[in-house]
Design a protein around this motif. Structure first.
Motif, PDB file in Angstrom:
ATOM      1  N   PRO A 157     -10.517 -10.806   1.930  1.00 60.35           N
ATOM      2  CA  PRO A 157      -9.503 -10.763   2.977  1.00 60.35           C
ATOM      3  C   PRO A 157      -8.165 -10.278   2.449  1.00 60.35           C
ATOM      4  O   PRO A 157      -7.470  -9.492   3.089  1.00 60.35           O
ATOM      5  N   THR A 158      -7.806 -10.727   1.230  1.00 64.74           N
ATOM      6  CA  THR A 158      -6.556 -10.295   0.619  1.00 64.74           C
ATOM      7  C   THR A 158      -6.524  -8.785   0.436  1.00 64.74           C
ATOM      8  O   THR A 158      -5.516  -8.124   0.731  1.00 64.74           O
ATOM      9  N   ASP A 159      -7.603  -8.241  -0.078  1.00 63.42           N
ATOM     10  CA  ASP A 159      -7.734  -6.798  -0.276  1.00 63.42           C
ATOM     11  C   ASP A 159      -7.600  -6.086   1.071  1.00 63.42           C
ATOM     12  O   ASP A 159      -6.887  -5.081   1.201  1.00 63.42           O
ATOM     13  N   MET A 160      -8.277  -6.588   2.092  1.00 62.17           N
ATOM     14  CA  MET A 160      -8.216  -5.984   3.424  1.00 62.17           C
ATOM     15  C   MET A 160      -6.802  -6.018   3.988  1.00 62.17           C
ATOM     16  O   MET A 160      -6.306  -5.019   4.520  1.00 62.17           O
ATOM     17  N   TRP A 161      -6.123  -7.174   3.849  1.00 61.54           N
ATOM     18  CA  TRP A 161      -4.754  -7.285   4.376  1.00 61.54           C
ATOM     19  C   TRP A 161      -3.828  -6.280   3.706  1.00 61.54           C
ATOM     20  O   TRP A 161      -3.017  -5.627   4.369  1.00 61.54           O
ATOM     21  N   ALA A 162      -3.939  -6.166   2.379  1.00 64.28           N
ATOM     22  CA  ALA A 162      -3.061  -5.253   1.651  1.00 64.28           C
ATOM     23  C   ALA A 162      -3.343  -3.802   2.007  1.00 64.28           C
ATOM     24  O   ALA A 162      -2.423  -3.011   2.253  1.00 64.28           O
ATOM     25  N   ARG A 163      -4.612  -3.433   2.048  1.00 70.62           N
ATOM     26  CA  ARG A 163      -4.981  -2.040   2.324  1.00 70.62           C
ATOM     27  C   ARG A 163      -4.549  -1.614   3.731  1.00 70.62           C
ATOM     28  O   ARG A 163      -4.039  -0.500   3.932  1.00 70.62           O
ATOM     29  N   THR A 164      -4.743  -2.486   4.706  1.00 71.78           N
ATOM     30  CA  THR A 164      -4.363  -2.120   6.072  1.00 71.78           C
ATOM     31  C   THR A 164      -2.840  -2.073   6.228  1.00 71.78           C
ATOM     32  O   THR A 164      -2.316  -1.223   6.956  1.00 71.78           O
ATOM     33  N   ALA A 165      -2.121  -2.959   5.541  1.00 67.51           N
ATOM     34  CA  ALA A 165      -0.654  -2.913   5.587  1.00 67.51           C
ATOM     35  C   ALA A 165      -0.144  -1.607   4.980  1.00 67.51           C
ATOM     36  O   ALA A 165       0.804  -0.984   5.486  1.00 67.51           O
ATOM     37  N   LEU A 166      -0.755  -1.187   3.869  1.00 69.63           N
ATOM     38  CA  LEU A 166      -0.363   0.072   3.227  1.00 69.63           C
ATOM     39  C   LEU A 166      -0.627   1.258   4.143  1.00 69.63           C
ATOM     40  O   LEU A 166       0.224   2.151   4.293  1.00 69.63           O
ATOM     41  N   ARG A 167      -1.780   1.273   4.774  1.00 71.16           N
ATOM     42  CA  ARG A 167      -2.105   2.384   5.670  1.00 71.16           C
ATOM     43  C   ARG A 167      -1.134   2.435   6.853  1.00 71.16           C
ATOM     44  O   ARG A 167      -0.711   3.525   7.274  1.00 71.16           O
ATOM     45  N   ARG A 168      -0.771   1.270   7.380  1.00 70.57           N
ATOM     46  CA  ARG A 168       0.171   1.225   8.496  1.00 70.57           C
ATOM     47  C   ARG A 168       1.546   1.751   8.094  1.00 70.57           C
ATOM     48  O   ARG A 168       2.304   2.246   8.929  1.00 70.57           O
ATOM     49  N   ALA A 169       1.877   1.637   6.807  1.00 70.09           N
ATOM     50  CA  ALA A 169       3.170   2.123   6.312  1.00 70.09           C
ATOM     51  C   ALA A 169       3.098   3.575   5.835  1.00 70.09           C
ATOM     52  O   ALA A 169       4.069   4.098   5.284  1.00 70.09           O
ATOM     53  N   GLY A 170       1.940   4.209   6.027  1.00 70.93           N
ATOM     54  CA  GLY A 170       1.802   5.605   5.648  1.00 70.93           C
ATOM     55  C   GLY A 170       1.395   5.845   4.210  1.00 70.93           C
ATOM     56  O   GLY A 170       1.470   6.977   3.718  1.00 70.93           O
ATOM     57  N   LEU A 171       0.954   4.797   3.505  1.00 73.68           N
ATOM     58  CA  LEU A 171       0.519   4.930   2.119  1.00 73.68           C
ATOM     59  C   LEU A 171      -1.003   4.908   2.029  1.00 73.68           C
ATOM     60  O   LEU A 171      -1.683   4.329   2.889  1.00 73.68           O
ATOM     61  N   ASP A 172      -1.532   5.520   0.993  1.00 72.27           N
ATOM     62  CA  ASP A 172      -2.967   5.546   0.755  1.00 72.27           C
ATOM     63  C   ASP A 172      -3.295   4.488  -0.303  1.00 72.27           C
ATOM     64  O   ASP A 172      -2.898   4.623  -1.466  1.00 72.27           O
ATOM     65  N   PRO A 173      -4.025   3.435   0.063  1.00 71.63           N
ATOM     66  CA  PRO A 173      -4.310   2.362  -0.907  1.00 71.63           C
ATOM     67  C   PRO A 173      -5.161   2.811  -2.087  1.00 71.63           C
ATOM     68  O   PRO A 173      -5.185   2.142  -3.119  1.00 71.63           O
ATOM     69  N   ASP A 174      -5.853   3.934  -1.940  1.00 71.57           N
ATOM     70  CA  ASP A 174      -6.696   4.433  -3.024  1.00 71.57           C
ATOM     71  C   ASP A 174      -5.949   5.346  -3.989  1.00 71.57           C
ATOM     72  O   ASP A 174      -6.426   5.623  -5.087  1.00 71.57           O
ATOM     73  N   LYS A 175      -4.768   5.818  -3.584  1.00 65.51           N
ATOM     74  CA  LYS A 175      -4.023   6.770  -4.408  1.00 65.51           C
ATOM     75  C   LYS A 175      -2.605   6.319  -4.754  1.00 65.51           C
ATOM     76  O   LYS A 175      -2.091   6.635  -5.820  1.00 65.51           O
ATOM     77  N   ASP A 176      -1.957   5.611  -3.834  1.00 64.97           N
ATOM     78  CA  ASP A 176      -0.526   5.342  -3.983  1.00 64.97           C
ATOM     79  C   ASP A 176      -0.205   4.041  -4.703  1.00 64.97           C
ATOM     80  O   ASP A 176       0.950   3.816  -5.094  1.00 64.97           O
ATOM     81  N   VAL A 177      -1.184   3.157  -4.859  1.00 73.39           N
ATOM     82  CA  VAL A 177      -0.943   1.881  -5.545  1.00 73.39           C
ATOM     83  C   VAL A 177      -2.108   1.572  -6.463  1.00 73.39           C
ATOM     84  O   VAL A 177      -3.162   2.212  -6.395  1.00 73.39           O
ATOM     85  N   LYS A 178      -1.908   0.587  -7.322  1.00 78.25           N
ATOM     86  CA  LYS A 178      -2.977   0.033  -8.136  1.00 78.25           C
ATOM     87  C   LYS A 178      -3.192  -1.424  -7.729  1.00 78.25           C
ATOM     88  O   LYS A 178      -2.258  -2.097  -7.292  1.00 78.25           O
ATOM     89  N   PHE A 179      -4.411  -1.886  -7.868  1.00 83.27           N
ATOM     90  CA  PHE A 179      -4.722  -3.281  -7.602  1.00 83.27           C
ATOM     91  C   PHE A 179      -5.134  -3.966  -8.898  1.00 83.27           C
ATOM     92  O   PHE A 179      -5.836  -3.373  -9.724  1.00 83.27           O
ATOM     93  N   SER A 180      -4.691  -5.199  -9.064  1.00 81.21           N
ATOM     94  CA  SER A 180      -5.042  -5.986 -10.237  1.00 81.21           C
ATOM     95  C   SER A 180      -5.624  -7.314  -9.776  1.00 81.21           C
ATOM     96  O   SER A 180      -5.011  -8.023  -8.967  1.00 81.21           O
ATOM     97  N   VAL A 181      -6.809  -7.633 -10.253  1.00 80.70           N
ATOM     98  CA  VAL A 181      -7.450  -8.905  -9.899  1.00 80.70           C
ATOM     99  C   VAL A 181      -7.016  -9.971 -10.893  1.00 80.70           C
ATOM    100  O   VAL A 181      -7.161  -9.801 -12.105  1.00 80.70           O
ATOM    101  N   LEU A 182      -6.469 -11.063 -10.387  1.00 84.18           N
ATOM    102  CA  LEU A 182      -6.029 -12.167 -11.253  1.00 84.18           C
ATOM    103  C   LEU A 182      -6.085 -13.471 -10.482  1.00 84.18           C
ATOM    104  O   LEU A 182      -6.014 -13.472  -9.250  1.00 84.18           O
ATOM    105  N   PRO A 183      -6.234 -14.591 -11.185  1.00 81.54           N
ATOM    106  CA  PRO A 183      -6.319 -15.888 -10.500  1.00 81.54           C
ATOM    107  C   PRO A 183      -5.007 -16.250  -9.820  1.00 81.54           C
ATOM    108  O   PRO A 183      -3.922 -15.943 -10.319  1.00 81.54           O
TER     109      PRO A 183
END
Length: 334
Positions: A157-183
């Motif tokens: 869900p966290t990944d989904m929330w972030a990716r959709t927020a980025l797309r709504r702001a005109g950013l590409d979650p696959d190209k414009d940011v990096k994701f880091s998995v951490l506790p």
């Protein structure tokens, strides 16, 4: 049963997919024809499930627990482990996130979503914040280009929330940011040290961190998915329901009763969980923190399932639509 430690990883936000194993291999309590209570084994996580935990912590609140059914909670850190246990016949049901349930159904897992446990509702109850260091210059989603976002797991869900927020702001979650998995417990220090630029901060971590004034909210779960999500839902084995209908109906009635008690007596209910050591957290923080919105009658919001499924299709997390009429069944609610 293992103590439920709210201060541990918020595993409900870390939705894993299904591993190997065949469906319902062995051990289902529905095979038992004893005259005693029907055992109901439910796979749970570590957070957001308080009204459900009350059924075990305060059985006096229920009418049929120990008579028509006997509840047994089994705790899992990862949702993939929970699903594998269910598929192996070691559970009759469990709690899972909305997206995880749709993805499980898309992979052929036979299950019924029967009730809502917790919601993520716009402007009502706690919405999950993604926070950055104050003074970092990251004040909106548009400022995240080239930045690193901390999440508990991919395809969550966290990944989904972030990716959709980025797309709504005109950013590409696959190209414009990096994701880091951490506790989750590591998010605060990871943001402060610059290991990540933004990270999700769930409860009770937010209630402990926010008064310090060191981090600020950049966006929330509702900037990404602005609908009333059934963030955490309860699912059951359809075969178990059909073979143990009286016990299942009694369980659902008792769950509705404990949900009602929890919502009308929130601090008292949380105190019970603290006293019984179902939750290990600071009393002041836990008793006073803002909770997620919840459905008093446990009913599901079908429209939100349609919206979440659309997102999963757009992200290519599922290949084709799941029949939601088959997946969702809250007809046992009164």
């Amino acid at each position: 049963m293992k103590k439920l430690m709210l201060g541990m990883l918020m595993s409900l936000l870390a939705v894993g997919l299904i591993g190997c194993g065949t469906d319902k291999e062995a051990g289902s309590s529905s095979d038992s024809k004893n005259d005693g209570p029907v055992k109901i084994r439910i796979g749970i996580g570590y957070a957001t499930e308080e009204p459900l935990w009350l059924m075990d912590a305060a059985p006096e609140l229920t009418k049929y627990n120990g008579d028509k059914y006997e509840i047994e909670f089994q705790q899992f850190r990862a949702n993939s482990d929970r699903l594998n246990a269910y598929r192996a016949g070691q559970l009759e049901g469990g709690t899972l996130g909305q997206g995880a349930l749709i993805m499980a159904a898309s992979q052929g897992v036979e299950l019924k979503v029967v009730a809502s446990v917790a919601k993520d509702t716009p402007n009502e109850g706690f919405n999950f914040p993604f926070m950055a260091k104050k003074g970092s210059g990251i004040d909106s989603v548009k400022d995240l280009k080239g930045k690193t976002i901390g999440i508990p797991d991919f395809k969550s869900p966290t990944d989904m929330w972030a990716r959709t927020a980025l797309r709504r702001a005109g950013l590409d979650p696959d190209k414009d940011v990096k994701f880091s998995v951490l506790p989750t417990p590591a998010v605060e220090e990871s943001v402060k040290s610059g290991k990540i630029d933004v990270g999700l901060v769930p409860q009770p971590f937010y209630a402990e961190l926010e008064p310090k004034g060191e981090l600020q909210t950049v966006f929330t779960s509702k900037d990404g998915v602005p609908v009333d999500e059934d963030f955490l839902s309860l699912f059951f084995d359809p075969k178990f329901i059909s073979e143990n209908e009286e016990a299942f109906e009694a369980f659902i009635e008792d769950f509705q009763t404990t949900m009602k008690y929890y919502l009308e007596n929130e601090k008292e209910a949380r105190q019970i969980l603290l006293d019984k050591e179902f939750v290990l957290a600071s009393q002041d923080v836990y008793l006073n923190m803002e909770d997620s919105n919840r459905s008093k009658d446990l009913s599901l919001n079908r429209e939100s399932w349609v919206e979440v499924q659309k997102i999963l299709l757009e992200e290519k997390w599922i290949e084709k639509e799941v029949d939601l009429d088959k997946l969702l069944d809250d007809s046992y609610l009164k």
